[in-house]
Write a protein that holds these residues in place. Structure first.
Motif, PDB file in Angstrom:
ATOM      1  N   TYR B 114      29.184  55.118  28.435  1.00 51.75           N
ATOM      2  CA  TYR B 114      29.587  53.596  28.587  1.00 51.75           C
ATOM      3  C   TYR B 114      27.781  53.069  27.592  1.00 51.75           C
ATOM      4  N   ASP B 115      26.933  53.709  27.765  1.00 48.71           N
ATOM      5  CA  ASP B 115      25.751  52.903  27.462  1.00 48.71           C
ATOM      6  C   ASP B 115      25.582  53.074  26.251  1.00 48.71           C
ATOM      7  N   GLU B 116      26.674  54.191  25.136  1.00 50.64           N
ATOM      8  CA  GLU B 116      26.879  54.319  23.476  1.00 50.64           C
ATOM      9  C   GLU B 116      27.515  53.332  23.337  1.00 50.64           C
ATOM     10  N   GLU B 117      28.617  52.278  24.059  1.00 51.27           N
ATOM     11  CA  GLU B 117      29.318  51.160  23.647  1.00 51.27           C
ATOM     12  C   GLU B 117      28.024  50.429  23.892  1.00 51.27           C
ATOM     13  N   LEU B 118      27.533  50.289  25.352  1.00 49.26           N
ATOM     14  CA  LEU B 118      26.557  49.161  25.053  1.00 49.26           C
ATOM     15  C   LEU B 118      25.124  48.392  23.913  1.00 49.26           C
ATOM     16  N   ALA B 119      25.623  49.828  23.389  1.00 47.99           N
ATOM     17  CA  ALA B 119      24.466  50.026  22.274  1.00 47.99           C
ATOM     18  C   ALA B 119      25.102  49.468  20.960  1.00 47.99           C
ATOM     19  N   PHE B 120      26.109  49.971  21.409  1.00 51.14           N
ATOM     20  CA  PHE B 120      26.495  49.213  19.320  1.00 51.14           C
ATOM     21  C   PHE B 120      27.307  47.675  19.796  1.00 51.14           C
ATOM     22  N   PHE B 121      27.461  47.559  20.772  1.00 53.25           N
ATOM     23  CA  PHE B 121      27.540  45.816  20.860  1.00 53.25           C
ATOM     24  C   PHE B 121      26.643  44.918  21.079  1.00 53.25           C
ATOM     25  N   GLY B 122      25.373  46.050  21.085  1.00 51.75           N
ATOM     26  CA  GLY B 122      24.123  44.459  21.249  1.00 51.75           C
ATOM     27  C   GLY B 122      24.139  44.051  22.650  1.00 51.75           C
ATOM     28  N   ILE B 123      24.298  44.759  23.961  1.00 52.56           N
ATOM     29  CA  ILE B 123      24.429  43.812  25.096  1.00 52.56           C
ATOM     30  C   ILE B 123      23.163  45.194  26.087  1.00 52.56           C
TER      31      ILE B 123
END
Lengths: 225, 634
Positions: B114-123
């Motif tokens: 989840y953290d990785e996805e958030l980091a990818f999408f800049g949130i």
């Protein structure tokens, strides 16, 4: 005799129920919860076609407006609290609640304490798509707090204070206490032709039409949406 | 600006109609939309699953990947959609964030993915809604602990380039790191045990000489015990000094509990050495020997369980306090009652209320020694009530303490509580920063806008241009709105920092300023005058003062003053800022000289004075029809 007995029985059951509730500890009335169920009713606006007739927006614009409106107020109407909250998001530094209150009164043409989508769109239509006279009329309506057809110094001072409140505390030059009232004096000097202490709608429109700055700023609203 | 209300920006701008008729100044120009796009649906293809949403929805958060132009990198021309090779399940939560403004954390999802996805999408994760934030933080903490445990196992391998001091400290803290440390650990443990046993055996009566009564061993073999004691104390002293030397922070080490125990354990010996010959204080000397028993606490370095017990007692301090308090209350009540009940009986042991305390305590804790017993009937009745209530009062807080201990023993989270507090502060700080970001963004863009204006006019095409970031249309419209409000009220928005500085210095200035010439220039220097800190990166020019007469000319250099025809506050904002700056500085430097030196033929406006402060500002023509007048700085 039977009436007496019925009444006695009713009283006894009431007493019995009271003691039961006392012992088991249910003190709150259960019926309160039922009331809350009814209040989440949805309000739907009239059809798209009707709104198209009433306002000067295109279909797409109405759709965009409604989507934004519904997103923020899923129940279909805005009450004053939500209105103030939304408006305050745009002015982080000051206190915009008083001005939002005046705006709310101006939009709430039916005076029922809530702004429906029709009221909202009707107001916006005048401001954004109306003629300059319409806009000036609307602004006059905003200033005239008690809707009696003329703006008194007190009303204008209230409005001015609310606008200055939106600036907040941290301004340059720092906000003096007398700034709003000085501004009001200025305004009345400009607008009040016959110096009778109030500004009527005709005086207002006439003075605004003479002022180039105001006419120019009214044009700003043409391409807001 | 909360992007959930981005859709209401047109309304806010329309509501500005109320300001127009009362404004005295012309409004700034509205930002135009460069490419006016109709609201359209865009398709986001995430690993095959297609999501569709309005473009406006994504535009609400322009500092994320989907809201900015970064998504154009993922645009597929052939299929006319944006393709992301990411997890579609997590993408659901992310897209919902754009739609509803709230970010939720799904419980079944792994925290690191989840953290990785958030980091990818800049949130940033801090904006997770309160409903899911606790869960998110708990999972994150567990994960971090797991990582830390793994790391600690790896850390035991020797790190290169550790100083001797650091090696020693590590050896003290983790005995398993090297054999020397282990040896040291066991040796100290052995000597602690020896010391404690010595203390105990000292008092045991040893074999006695026939004509004397039993003599404790300590007095029989004085020399032996003394040698043993000395040896132990020497080992402890050496250990303490070594720890003190190796500690990374000596002050903190000295304040820690273990070091205090060490000191208390060895001090009596030294005090005893110093005052052996004094007969008067030998009684006190004997008392000091009691403290030798504290050596047993040194075992807590060797036992994890002991440490946890100590920590439990510390954390259950409130329950213990409650227990103590309630017991005291009950003891006093029952002692009083028993005393008065037994007052009548002859030869009763309840001679006073404090004497009854002993009975009450023994009864309440259900010990019942039987050395004090009530004889009257009333006394017996109250005695039985006392013992029954004792059971209740003591039984209540004890399970709380027990459960606390078991919880702590199993979790062993001593430092986590401290860490959690820091994280909460950091989260709130970050949310606060992003909230103040809007007002700061406006002030920022004001300065940038001015910079651009000034640079445009000087015709400079340097790199200062590129400092101005392209703000999104939404932001520029919002800034235009705030700008209109400024024009309506004739005041500017200012940073809180600067505002406070201004007020402070303004207050100071009211005392030092005595220049009459300056005061004649109207209300410009009236209020907050010092704008020293408000220096723009480009040295924008000093402003015009009152629209009065031009100032006289002097020799020397460098202060260009504009004379503008418009009322002072409507000139470029920069001018406003720097003018009082000048004035203030002039005030400070040479208050009394101003009038004398400047021989201005026309009535004095500003009296630009002061030394050559700062580099000469470039002159910039801000308004057509304003004349540039050179006034010297003395």
């Amino acid at each position: 005799m039977s009436v007496c007995r019925k009444r006695c029985r009713r009283q006894l059951t009431k007493v019995g129920r009271y003691f039961y509730r006392l012992l088991t500890g249910t003190l709150a009335e259960d019926s309160i919860e039922d009331d809350f169920e009814l209040s989440t009713v949805c309000y739907r606006p009239e059809g798209l076609e009707k709104l198209l007739e009433q306002t000067k927006f295109t279909k797409k614009e109405l759709q965009i407006l409604y989507r934004g409106f519904k997103n923020e107020c899923p129940s279909g109407v805005v009450n004053e609290e939500t209105f103030k909250l939304i408006y305050s998001q745009f002015f982080p530094q000051g206190d915009s609640s008083t001005y939002a209150h005046f705006l709310f009164d101006a939009f709430d043409t039916q005076k029922n304490g809530s702004v429906s989508f029709e009221d909202f769109v009707a107001g916006l239509s005048i401001i954004l798509r109306g003629s300059i006279n319409d806009r000036l009329n609307w602004a006059f309506n905003l200033y005239d707090l008690n809707k009696d057809g003329c703006i008194t110094k007190e009303e204008m001072t209230d409005i001015m204070k609310s606008i200055y409140d939106m600036m907040g505390k941290c301004t340059y030059p720092s906000m003096k206490e007398t700034a709003p009232s000085e501004h009001v004096e200025n305004f009345f000097q400009k607008m009040d032709r016959n110096k009778d202490g109030v500004v009527t709608i005709d005086e207002f429109i006439e003075s605004c039409q003479k002022d180039e700055n105001i006419m120019q700023s009214m044009q700003l609203f043409d391409n807001v949406i | 600006m909360a992007a959930g209300v981005a859709a209401w920006l047109p309304f806010a701008r329309a509501a500005a109609i109320g300001w127009m008729p009362v404004a005295n100044l012309p409004m700034p120009v509205a930002p135009t939309e460069k490419n006016k796009r109709q609201d359209e649906l865009i398709v986001l293809n995430v690993s095959g699953r297609r999501f569709q949403t309005w473009r406006n929805t994504l535009d609400r958060y322009p500092d994320t990947l989907l809201g900015s132009s970064e998504k154009e990198f993922f645009y597929d021309e052939e299929t006319k959609e944006y393709f992301f090779d990411r997890d579609p399940d997590v993408f659901r939560s992310i897209l919902n964030f754009y739609r509803t403004g709230k970010l939720h954390y799904p419980r079944y999802e792994c925290i690191s993915s989840y953290d990785e996805e958030l980091a990818f999408f800049g949130i940033i994760p801090e904006i997770i809604g309160d409903c899911c934030y606790e869960e998110y933080k708990d999972r994150k903490r567990e994960n971090a602990e797991r990582l830390m445990d793994d790391q600690e196992d790896n850390k035991d391998s020797k790190l290169p380039n550790m100083t001797f001091r650091e090696t020693m400290w590590r050896a003290f803290e983790n005995p398993h790191t090297s054999t020397m440390a282990l040896v040291f650990y066991y040796v100290t443990g052995f000597f602690i045990a020896v010391s404690v046993i010595t203390n105990v055996v000292e008092t045991v009566p040893c074999g006695s000489s026939p004509n004397q009564k039993d003599v404790p061993c300590g007095e029989r073999y004085t020399v032996a015990f003394f040698c043993m004691d000395t040896a132990c104390v020497m080992i402890f002293t050496v250990e303490y000094l070594l720890r003190l030397f190796a500690a990374p922070s000596r002050y903190r080490f000295m304040r820690s509990v273990m070091s205090i125990i060490d000191v208390v354990a060895i001090l009596p010996y030294y005090i005893g050495l110093v005052m052996t010959n004094n007969e008067d204080v030998s009684g006190a000397f004997v008392t000091l020997r009691v403290f030798r028993v504290f050596r047993i606490f040194k075992f807590s370095r060797h036992s994890q369980g002991l440490r946890i017990l100590g920590y439990t007692l510390k954390s259950c301090a409130s329950e213990l306090g409650f227990l103590l308090f309630s017991l005291t209350m009950a003891i006093i009540i029952f002692a009083t009652v028993m005393f008065y009940a037994e007052k009548g009986s002859t030869s009763s042991k309840f001679t006073s209320i404090p004497a009854s305390f002993w009975y009450t305590i023994v009864t309440m804790t259900t010990l019942g020694y039987g050395d004090m017993v009530p004889k009257t009937i009333a006394g017996k009745i109250f005695g039985s009530i006392c013992s029954l209530s004792g059971v209740l009062v003591i039984a209540l807080p004890v399970p709380v303490i027990v459960s606390n201990f078991s919880r702590i023993y199993h979790q062993n989270q001593r430092a986590d509580k401290r860490r959690a507090q820091k994280v909460q502060k950091a989260r709130l700080a970050r949310i606060r920063i992003s909230k103040t970001g809007t007002s700061n963004a406006f002030l920022h863009s004001k300065r940038n806008g001015l910079l651009n204006e000034a640079l445009d006019l000087t015709g400079s095409t340097e790199d200062e241009r590129h400092h101005n970031k392209t703000t999104s249309l939404l932001e520029s419209q919002h800034h235009h709105l705030l700008h209109c409000l400024e024009k309506t009220t004739n005041h500017e928005f200012v940073d809180e920092h600067l505002y406070e500085q201004n007020c402070l210095e303004g207050a100071l200035q009211n005392y030092t300023s005595r220049s009459p010439s300056l005061s004649s220039s109207g209300g410009l220097t009236g209020t907050c005058c010092s704008r020293r800190s408000r220096r723009k990166s480009a040295h924008l020019p000093n402003s015009a003062m009152s629209p009065g007469p031009p100032h006289g000319l002097q020799e020397l250099s460098a202060v260009h003053i504009h004379r503008s025809d418009r009322p002072p506050l409507s000139t470029s904002r920069s001018s406003l800022n720097l003018m009082p700056d000048e004035a203030m500085r002039l005030n400070c430097k040479s208050g009394q000289i101003t009038t004398a030196i400047i021989s201005i033929p026309t009535p004095p406006g500003t009296t630009p004075e002061g030394d050559g402060h700062g580099p000469p500002s470039p002159s910039v023509q801000t308004t057509a029809g304003s004349s540039v007048v050179k006034v010297s700085a003395l």
